[in-house]
Design an enzyme around this catalytic site. Structure first.
Site, PDB file in Angstrom:
ATOM      1  N   CYS A 118       0.842  -1.212   0.000  1.00  0.00           N
ATOM      2  CA  CYS A 118       0.000   0.000   0.000  1.00  0.00           C
ATOM      3  C   CYS A 118       0.867   1.248   0.000  1.00  0.00           C
ATOM      4  O   CYS A 118       0.452   2.311  -0.440  1.00  0.00           O
ATOM      5  CB  CYS A 118      -0.971   0.000   1.178  1.00  0.00           C
ATOM      6  SG  CYS A 118      -0.307   0.691   2.709  1.00  0.00           S
ATOM      7  N   GLU A 140      -6.658 -13.277   0.211  1.00  0.00           N
ATOM      8  CA  GLU A 140      -7.043 -13.636   1.582  1.00  0.00           C
ATOM      9  C   GLU A 140      -6.546 -14.992   2.055  1.00  0.00           C
ATOM     10  O   GLU A 140      -6.415 -15.220   3.251  1.00  0.00           O
ATOM     11  CB  GLU A 140      -8.579 -13.664   1.688  1.00  0.00           C
ATOM     12  CG  GLU A 140      -9.261 -12.374   1.370  1.00  0.00           C
ATOM     13  CD  GLU A 140     -10.760 -12.590   1.241  1.00  0.00           C
ATOM     14  OE1 GLU A 140     -11.467 -12.293   2.207  1.00  0.00           O
ATOM     15  OE2 GLU A 140     -11.203 -13.073   0.189  1.00  0.00           O
ATOM     16  N   CYS A 149       3.557   2.920   4.746  1.00  0.00           N
ATOM     17  CA  CYS A 149       4.663   2.841   5.723  1.00  0.00           C
ATOM     18  C   CYS A 149       6.017   3.050   5.054  1.00  0.00           C
ATOM     19  O   CYS A 149       7.027   3.197   5.727  1.00  0.00           O
ATOM     20  CB  CYS A 149       4.654   1.492   6.434  1.00  0.00           C
ATOM     21  SG  CYS A 149       5.234   0.144   5.380  1.00  0.00           S
TER      22      CYS A 149
END
Length: 1345
Positions: A117, A1276, A120
């Site tokens: 993403c 997932e 961080c």
């Protein structure tokens, strides 16, 4: 000191540019200044407490003592802006940029696939960059230490470390553990079923392409600051804020005079203690004194009897000072220094150690301070100074308890701490146990010192202190006195344990809970110390001078392993995938490990997230007011005091909503009644975020409590409080089968909840347009269409006036499917009412309090089986804690029941599930959607059956697994061949059987440390159980220059969906990816989209993009046929001339999927993903800690679209699952208030939690015509494989219990925290602790599963 309230000028540098600021607010932090004033948004806001590292920057200062430049990483969210006088700050923007030049750190983290993403990533880059500024060729240990304070929720850390490791000194990364055997030579039998070697690839990036690090190219320390440092200004600097004055004296004399004038003012150095307290406990100090410019407080003096360290030295400097002293002195003199150093290595993260001062650490006297217990037992002295003069006080129990007679006077300050040398026959040790190995506050810690009479084993002096078991560090002075003169043997140990438990008493209701665990640690630590001293004595005394040597205690070989702490290691591993067909055109990117599209922008901080959008004209901020009661009637809401505050514009309540206020029983803003703590009641709109937050505290709400108040699943069952009807599936005849089996077993499983902990908290920006009631909404969501619909109904305006934009999302994991619509709608009401744009950014505390997470589960199983382990009947009943509203709880219950069978074929089955309604925030979608909780019940049952049969669990798993083409419990047909391949491949690759024997060998030889190993199969069903949820659309434009713009309905959450879509478009249009662009996901370009969830985002949107490209190519076909030699640009130009439309909508109608719950049959899932994972751990039976030794994952990805992204998804979800099952623990008060609301209390895995050896293999492909290019959605499935770590821990605990003849316990509790592991390894220490009757006290927290 000047009286006129005109501030001095704050001078510092940012990225080589001078900053001069006169109107600086002493309450402001460096983070706010960078983001708001300088518009440097690469530095991210994620927790606001220094606990996650997302806001890491580098600060450089001239050290007056060493006269060198010091570079150190800090968390900008805690750094007071006024403390930066004379400092140079480097942010991620100053390191490198796509526009100018990339720094090797940025290039390597991106190309090593170390970003998903990307939220961080700037923090990771800055931690590594700072390390390289200090050590251009760091060791692997330094790399791990540097990144210890940075959290990542997406990647699983391995690729981040991999990128950092490319800078390290040459390491034996391949010759694993010095065996000389290459990690590629896996497996028990070399004829690996993986296929021919040339088809298999283990390289995800090419190191050769990296630019080399050139330290001479870095920014220099500004010469102006150097001049300022060499001729320091001695005058007092004062900065006046609205409420706070910051005073920074230039000399010690000035500081002492100021302390007389402002005796109540605290001294602020790193702000790591005061900062969080001012934020969460609302502490307030009108005057702050900064001793940063006073060199006397940073002096270090070495004397013949010890070491005096200045109170202003940071903990990181203290680490270096101690390490240097240990190297210089003989071992006997450095016992205390070694003990302190041991604790310093695991105390917080690197950034906090760089900021926090020794003085601040000592004076703040935190109950779980890591250094104070060691300093207290080693007779450290505090050197105090005031205008009156100097004096010394001992750092003893009286000082630690804060007794006025033994404390500092208001006008005194701590100048330095003197730590004496240890001596011969003196032994000092430090112990701590926290939720995880690094960057975690300890549950209990201890410092212990004993001085033995020379040449004997009799105690001359003894000192023991504990942290975490009281309001401050507690010294066991009385017990130690009673043990003087005793011999160091078993008798003394027993007596000492009894005395300590009596003196260090902890009430049952003690804050922080875990009372019995803490009591056990008190004596377990003493036992460890006892063994350590015995072992040292053995070295010192070859012959005891005591005549009767038969009484001399020795450490048996079986006990030796208790002496060693688990080492911090850097993970190694291999990632294996199938290479693309050698005949595939080079330009075709499908199946290749392509870097994430935004990776370089993530690494330079240029990737824009929702809150990085520049301030819009007339923008206002919103802050939410939430309920403080779990179930109550709202009597009144008084907003008058809030509206009196300056800059407060309005308060938004339910009455301001023009349309519908949410749904019945699920209101956007509470009306008349609240049903959980954290429910949103109203919202404040103000000109600044600070004022909006302050105003929320001024709103007075009067409640009248209502009954019943239900928090736990047990209470919900008792009150018959459910959110929806029971879901049930059955096959065969369960009752009849139970009558015909050899044995029956029953058990319970409790699985705790999980917080999403996406790095980017919920945030939204709503901009009202000037005409036609139009709104632009920029929101961090997985489902922009849902936000759009909710805002439409809330404002009562048509959907076509509302456009939702999603550029990228800083992590979602299911937590940004439903909730963003609530925040979007409330912000939109504020925007319509005030006519201004509204920005709403949730603090981490509020986000965790309001949003709910994974459903906690309570499961009961009953299994009937034959003596050889064949399960003939299985009955499972599950209850999930849904919280106060329905949300996704009914769907989660359905998926849970559908997926419960996992990989097993059992003829007679009954599955039942209920969602409980409780007075907690509503739980919602979370990666895996019920499967990670439910399948844990099934696997726990298998483990219990194995124990009953006296067989290893893997044998029972194998015996009951699907073997041939078959139908599931809901009658969907499938072929388990790939499942069996994954299982066998995992057994082989992990060398499971030989390692099982090695584990048994180890366990025979070690009493206090045990190893466990487990292998878990997985059948994961992908997708939503409804066809309409699988539809997708795309819009592809070709412009006249040949460039292509792709838009589709999927949202970029870090899972690389945009990258995969470009790969699809590139293959279909037969043009390079560089010609294609994706800008954002917008409801104006692709309408009526479905949430990006359920692992099918790339599947369905890929089919839509493919469809659009094929339509366009078909239109271009006549032109291409006519001019086969032409270029793409020629063809497009010709098409335009011939009036051929160069824009197409692609559409995919979706996979067929349905489920009939009445009949219990259906085809709910388009396909399955199969996998298997084997994990090995080692546990410490005395503390409950564990170390992950190795994990091997085999995953069936079919034909991966992008192996780098897919392996990243598998590793990331595995680590997230591992967190669910080991360290992530949500704690609620008996009043239903969530305690764990920050990274301090809620521990997601850190870099040191990654298995020491971590191998991931994608099973070579089998074709599946259903999906795009036969790929599979892997978002997932890896989550549940994290349970292999849980079952490996359970395996080790079972060994302990068998060895100690403790009854098998069939109640399984997840997460397997140190507390649960320690208490399950029952021994003499757990038996001797006092136990409280639960009726006699109110517990600190309650279990909600």
């Amino acid at each position: 000191m000047r009286c006129a309230s005109r501030s001095d000028e704050l001078v510092f540098f940012v990225n080589g540019r001078k900053v001069m600021e006169r109107n600086v607010d002493p309450e402001g932090t460096l983070l706010t200044f960078l983001r708001k004033n300088l518009r440097l948004t690469g530095t991210k806001y994620a927790c606001g407490r220094g606990g996650c590292g997302a806001c890491t920057v580098m600060v450089s200062k001239h050290d007056p003592v060493s006269r060198k430049i010091r570079h150190f990483s800090v968390t900008a969210c805690l750094m007071p802006i006024c403390s930066l006088y004379g400092a140079a700050v480097t942010t991620v923007e100053g390191v490198g940029s796509i526009k100018t030049r990339l720094h090797p750190v940025q290039e390597r983290i991106a190309k090593s696939h170390g970003t998903q993403c990307g939220f961080c990533t700037p923090g990771m880059v800055m931690s590594m960059y700072t390390l390289l500024r200090n050590h251009p060729q760091p060791s692997e240990e330094q790399l791990t230490e540097a990144l210890g304070g940075n959290l990542c929720r997406c990647t699983g850390y391995r690729p981040i470390l991999e990128s950092g490791r490319t800078f390290c000194m040459e390491s034996n990364s391949c010759q694993q553990k010095g065996t000389g055997k290459c990690c590629l030579d896996w497996g028990e039998n070399d004829s690996s079923p993986l296929g021919k070697k040339n088809e298999i690839c283990t390289k995800l990036f090419a190191k050769e392409e990296f630019q080399s690090l050139d330290p001479t190219q870095e920014l220099i320390f500004p010469p102006e600051l150097l001049r300022m440092a060499e001729n320091p200004e001695k005058r007092i600097l004062t900065f006046y804020g609205e409420r706070v004055t910051w005073i920074s004296p230039g000399t010690l004399k000035d500081l002492l005079e100021l302390k007389v004038k402002h005796p109540e003012a605290p001294l602020v150095v790193g702000n790591t203690s005061l900062g969080p307290a001012m934020k969460s406990q609302r502490q307030f100090h009108p005057v702050l004194l900064s001793p940063a410019r006073i060199s006397e407080l940073s002096m270090v003096t070495k004397t013949s009897d010890g070491l005096t360290i200045g109170a202003g030295c940071s903990l990181a400097q203290m680490q270096d000072i101690l390490a240097e002293r240990i190297a210089e002195l003989p071992e006997e003199k450095t016992q205390t220094y070694r003990a302190l150093l041991k604790h310093l290595r695991s105390l917080a993260g690197q950034q906090i150690r760089n900021m926090a001062s020794l003085g601040g650490h000592v004076i703040s006297r935190h109950c779980c301070s890591d250094l104070n217990p060691v300093l207290a037992v080693s007779n450290a002295t505090l050197n105090l100074i005031s205008a009156e003069g100097t004096r010394q006080i001992p750092l003893n129990e009286h000082f630690l308890a804060g007794l006025a007679s033994a404390d500092l006077k208001p006008e005194e300050i701590l100048e330095s701490v003197h730590i004496p040398h240890s001596q011969k026959w003196e032994f000092v040790s430090a112990f701590r146990q926290a939720q995880c190995q690094q960057n975690a506050l300890p549950h209990v810690n201890a410092g212990m010192r004993v001085l033995l009479k020379e040449g004997t084993d009799s105690i001359e002096d003894l000192s023991i202190a504990y942290g975490g078991v009281g309001a401050a560090t507690i010294s066991a002075h009385r017990s130690c006195q009673q043990l003087l003169g005793r011999r160091w043997n078993e008798l003394m140990l027993d007596e000492a344990c009894r005395l300590l438990l009596d003196e260090v008493s902890l009430p049952g209701s003690a804050p922080g809970g875990r009372v019995e665990f803490k009591r056990t640690l008190v004596v377990s630590f003493l036992f460890k110390f006892y063994l350590e001293v015995l072992q040292e004595l053995k070295k010192l005394v070859k012959l005891f001078s005591v005549a009767d040597s038969r009484h001399r205690s020795e450490v048996s070989d079986q006990f030796l392993s208790a002496l060693e702490d688990f080492p911090v290691t850097i993970p190694q591993g291999v990632q294996t995938y199938q290479n693309v067909d050698p005949h595939q055109p080079l330009q075709d990117p499908v199946g290749r490990p392509i870097m994430h599209l935004s990776a370089l922008k993530h690494a330079t901080g240029e990737a824009m997230f929702c809150d990085d959008i520049p301030v819009v004209d007339k923008e206002l901020f919103m802050a939410l007011v939430t309920s403080s009661r779990a179930h109550a009637k709202i009597i009144s809401i008084d907003v008058s005091k809030a509206l009196e505050l300056p800059e407060v514009v309005d308060v938004i309540t339910a009455e301001d909503i023009p349309g519908t206020n949410g749904a019945e029983g699920d209101k956007l803003l509470a009306v008349e009644e609240v049903t959980c703590v954290g429910q949103i009641i109203c919202a404040v709109v103000a000109e600044t975020d600070v004022q909006a937050k302050r105003a929320t505290e001024k709103i007075e709400i009067t409640y009248e409590d209502l009954e019943p108040v239900i928090f736990t699943i047990k209470d919900a069952i008792k009150h018959n409080s459910f959110l929806c009807p029971e879901k049930k599936l059955e096959q065969g005849n369960v009752e009849e089968a139970f009558e015909k089996v050899d044995q029956i077993i029953e058990g319970e499983v409790h699985v705790g909840g999980q917080e999403h902990f996406y790095m980017e908290t919920q945030r939204v920006l709503v901009i009202p347009k000037t005409e036609d009631k139009e709104l632009d909404i920029y929101v961090s969501t997985q489902d922009p269409a849902h936000v759009q619909k909710t805002v439409s109904s809330t404002l009562n305006i048509p959907i076509n006036r509302i456009t939702c934009h999603v550029k990228r999302v800083g992590g979602g994991f299911g937590g940004k499917v439903g909730k963003p619509a609530v925040f979007g709608a409330i912000a939109a009401v504020g925007a319509i009412k005030t006519g201004h744009p509204i920005r709403l950014v949730l603090d981490r505390e509020d986000d965790m309090l309001i949003t709910g997470g994974r459903h906690p589960l309570f499961g009961k199983y009953k299994a009937g089986f034959t003596n050889n382990g064949r399960i003939k009947a299985l009955d499972i009943e599950c209850y999930i804690n849904g919280g106060c509203t329905l949300d996704d709880s009914e769907l989660v219950t359905e998926f849970l029941i559908l997926k419960l069978e996992n990989a097993y074929k059992i003829r007679n089955l009954r599955f039942r599930g209920r969602a409980c309604m409780t007075n907690l925030p509503s739980n919602t979608a979370f990666r895996g959607f019920g499967f990670p909780q439910g399948a844990l019940v099934t696997e726990s049952c298998i483990t219990a059956v194995a124990a009953k049969c006296g067989l290893p669990p893997e044998k029972i798993r194998e015996k009951n697994m699907y073997k041939t083409v078959d139908k599931t419990i809901y009658k969907q047909a499938f072929n388990p061949e790939t499942l069996i391949r994954c299982w066998n491949e995992c057994l082989d690759k992990s060398s499971f059987h030989s390692r099982r024997m090695q584990v048994e060998e180890f366990n025979k030889k070690n009493y206090w440390k045990k190893k466990g190993i487990a292998i878990i199969p997985m059948k994961f069903s992908v997708g939503f159980a409804a066809t309409s949820y699988h539809q997708a659309a795309a819009l592809v434009h070709i412009y006249t220059d040949g460039s292509v713009l792709v838009t589709h309905g999927g949202n970029e959450l870090g899972q690389g969906i945009h990258t995969k879509m470009l790969q699809v478009a590139s293959r279909e249009l037969k043009i390079p990816m560089s010609c294609i662009h994706i800008s954002e996901t917008s409801t104006a370009t692709v309408p009526n989209t479905i949430a990006t969830a359920a692992s099918v985002g790339a599947d369905v949107n890929g089919r839509a993009v493919q469809n659009a490209c094929q339509i366009l190519l078909k239109r271009l076909e006549p032109i291409i046929k006519k001019h086969p030699e032409g270029t793409w640009e020629n063809w497009i130009e010709a098409a335009f001339e011939q009036r051929i439309s160069l824009s197409a909508t692609g559409y995919f109608r979706g996979y067929k999927a349905f489920m009939d719950w009445e009949k219990g049959v259906g085809d709910p899932f388009p396909y399955y993903v199969y996998g298997a994972a084997c994990s090995e751990v080692e546990i410490d039976c005395l503390t409950g800690a564990h170390k992950k030794i190795r994990t091997d994952i085999i995953m069936d990805a079919c034909c991966s679209l992008n192996p780098a992204i897919d392996i990243g998804q598998i590793e990331g979800s595995f680590i997230q699952g591992m967190g669910l099952y080991t360290t992530e623990e949500l704690k609620y008060s008996p009043e239903g208030i969530l305690y764990s609301r920050s990274p301090d209390e809620y521990k997601i895995p850190t870099i040191t939690d990654v298995p020491e050896e971590f191998n991931v293999s994608l099973l070579p492909s089998s074709q599946t015509p259903l999906t795009i290019y036969s790929s599979k959605g892997l978002g997932e499935s890896g989550m549940f494989l994290g349970s292999s770590v849980f079952f490996a821990i359970a395996d080790a605990v079972a060994t302990v219990r068998r060895e100690r003849d403790i009854a098998e316990d069939f109640m399984v509790q997840s997460p397997a925290t140190p507390e649960r592991v320690r208490m399950a390894c029952a021994d003499r220490f757990t038996k001797m602790i006092p136990r409280d009757d639960p009726e006699t006290f109110k517990p600190w927290s309650i279990p909600i599963a």
